[in-house]
Design a protein around this motif. Structure first.
Motif, mmCIF file in Angstrom:
data_model
loop_
_atom_site.group_PDB
_atom_site.id
_atom_site.type_symbol
_atom_site.label_atom_id
_atom_site.label_comp_id
_atom_site.label_asym_id
_atom_site.label_seq_id
_atom_site.Cartn_x
_atom_site.Cartn_y
_atom_site.Cartn_z
ATOM 1 N N HIS A 168 18.436 12.334 -63.938
ATOM 2 C CA HIS A 168 19.705 13.043 -63.773
ATOM 3 C C HIS A 168 19.544 14.503 -64.217
ATOM 4 O O HIS A 168 20.023 15.432 -63.552
ATOM 5 C CB HIS A 168 20.783 12.352 -64.601
ATOM 6 N N ALA A 169 18.836 14.709 -65.323
ATOM 7 C CA ALA A 169 18.578 16.067 -65.826
ATOM 8 C C ALA A 169 17.724 16.853 -64.833
ATOM 9 O O ALA A 169 17.970 18.042 -64.599
ATOM 10 C CB ALA A 169 17.882 15.997 -67.176
ATOM 11 N N SER A 170 16.756 16.200 -64.240
ATOM 12 C CA SER A 170 15.891 16.870 -63.258
ATOM 13 C C SER A 170 16.689 17.323 -62.038
ATOM 14 O O SER A 170 16.469 18.415 -61.514
ATOM 15 C CB SER A 170 14.759 15.945 -62.833
ATOM 16 N N ILE A 171 17.606 16.487 -61.610
ATOM 17 C CA ILE A 171 18.463 16.849 -60.475
ATOM 18 C C ILE A 171 19.341 18.041 -60.850
ATOM 19 O O ILE A 171 19.462 18.998 -60.086
ATOM 20 C CB ILE A 171 19.317 15.649 -60.015
ATOM 21 N N ALA A 172 19.930 17.986 -62.037
ATOM 22 C CA ALA A 172 20.776 19.094 -62.487
ATOM 23 C C ALA A 172 19.972 20.386 -62.535
ATOM 24 O O ALA A 172 20.458 21.453 -62.140
ATOM 25 C CB ALA A 172 21.376 18.772 -63.854
ATOM 26 N N LYS A 173 18.743 20.296 -62.992
ATOM 27 C CA LYS A 173 17.874 21.477 -63.047
ATOM 28 C C LYS A 173 17.626 22.028 -61.641
ATOM 29 O O LYS A 173 17.682 23.237 -61.421
ATOM 30 C CB LYS A 173 16.561 21.114 -63.734
ATOM 31 N N MET A 174 17.359 21.152 -60.690
ATOM 32 C CA MET A 174 17.139 21.591 -59.302
ATOM 33 C C MET A 174 18.392 22.210 -58.707
ATOM 34 O O MET A 174 18.306 23.081 -57.845
ATOM 35 C CB MET A 174 16.660 20.418 -58.442
ATOM 36 N N GLU A 175 19.554 21.772 -59.172
ATOM 37 C CA GLU A 175 20.817 22.322 -58.703
ATOM 38 C C GLU A 175 21.234 23.555 -59.508
ATOM 39 O O GLU A 175 22.336 24.068 -59.326
ATOM 40 C CB GLU A 175 21.920 21.259 -58.784
#
Length: 75
Positions: free
Chosen positions: A30-37
């Motif tokens: 979830h954190a990785s997705i937030a970072k990509m966003e």
């Protein structure tokens, strides 16, 4: 899930976390997705949630490293 379908991925991660609240890898993803966003605050929040559930010291160190990298990228 289609490539880069972050909304669907987050939905599935949230479902996984409803079933198993101590699933640290789901918080990390979830954190990785937030970072990509480019949502750094959400990424840090999710990494901190992962820290609350992770018990493996090597994984904890990697999570702290990810948080530090985010902080450095922000400043």
């Amino acid at each position: 899930i289609k490539i880069n379908d972050f909304d669907k991925a987050k939905e599935m991660l949230n479902q996984a976390l409803k079933m198993q609240k101590d699933f640290s890898y789901a918080y990390i993803l979830h954190a990785s997705i937030a970072k990509m966003e480019a949502d750094q605050s959400e990424a840090v929040k999710m990494f901190h949630q992962a820290l609350k559930t992770e018990t493996d010291n090597q994984k904890i160190a990697k999570i702290y490293q990810s948080i530090a990298e985010l902080q450095l990228d922000n400043n």
